[in-house]
Write an enzyme that holds these catalytic residues in place. Structure first.
Site, PDB file in Angstrom:
ATOM      1  CG  HIS A 128      -1.728  -3.257   9.142  1.00 41.91           C
ATOM      2  ND1 HIS A 128      -0.490  -3.458   8.574  1.00 41.91           N
ATOM      3  CD2 HIS A 128      -2.163  -2.064   8.659  1.00 41.91           C
ATOM      4  CE1 HIS A 128      -0.190  -2.432   7.800  1.00 41.91           C
ATOM      5  NE2 HIS A 128      -1.191  -1.570   7.833  1.00 41.91           N
ATOM      6  CD  GLU A 179      -0.370  -8.575  10.007  1.00 36.76           C
ATOM      7  OE1 GLU A 179       0.488  -8.861   9.151  1.00 36.76           O
ATOM      8  OE2 GLU A 179      -1.241  -7.708   9.820  1.00 36.76           O
ATOM      9  CB  CYS A 202       3.965  -4.252   7.009  1.00 29.96           C
ATOM     10  SG  CYS A 202       3.049  -3.693   8.464  1.00 29.96           S
ATOM     11  CB  CYS A 231       2.450  -6.288  11.455  1.00 34.70           C
ATOM     12  SG  CYS A 231       0.925  -5.383  11.072  1.00 34.70           S
TER      13      CYS A 231
END
Length: 149
Positions: A54, A56, A84, A87
């Site tokens: 991801h 992040e 999410c 993260c």
């Protein structure tokens, strides 16, 4: 609430890189206390064939490597989509001070129903920054996926 922001615009530029690569268009920027950009990233889940890539997480990994510190407690993160659970956990672990995000994730019902999770992650959280533009990128992506392009 902030309507225009330079750092979110840069995160949006990162998200556009994801969109071009047929990834969910999410971008992230990490900024230090002096407003210097430490790292930036975009989703690379499909490219890496790994659900952990991801934006992040990638931006945080880069920032930790660059600063050579265990924590990013004097840093802020700007991300185009509300993070999410994974993260959020990473953001909390590295002690990022402020979270700024663009669009809400309508599919993230657990977090919506437990919004106090966000209050335990960072000392300050700001949402809806450049929300229309962030949401538009997501809409373009999902329309493209549904149409089979």
């Amino acid at each position: 609430m902030l309507k225009q922001n330079h750092f979110m615009k840069l995160a949006i530029d990162e998200a556009k890189k994801s969109l071009i690569k047929n990834e969910v268009p999410v971008g992230a920027i990490i900024v230090d206390k002096n407003k210097n950009i430490i790292s930036k990233a975009h989703n690379r889940v499909e490219e890496k064939k790994n659900p952990l890539f991801h934006a992040e997480k990638i931006a945080i990994d880069k920032a930790l490597s660059k600063t050579r510190k265990k924590f990013l407690d004097n840093c802020d993160i700007w991300v185009t989509l509300k993070p999410c659970q994974m993260c959020l956990g990473i953001i909390k672990l590295v002690r990022i001070k402020r979270l700024y995000y663009g669009a809400n994730d309508p599919n993230e019902t657990f977090i919506q129903n437990n919004n106090n999770l966000y209050n335990k992650v960072c000392s300050e959280i700001y949402g809806g920054i450049e929300e229309d533009e962030c949401s538009k990128l997501l809409s373009i992506f999902f329309k493209k996926i549904r149409s089979g392009l």
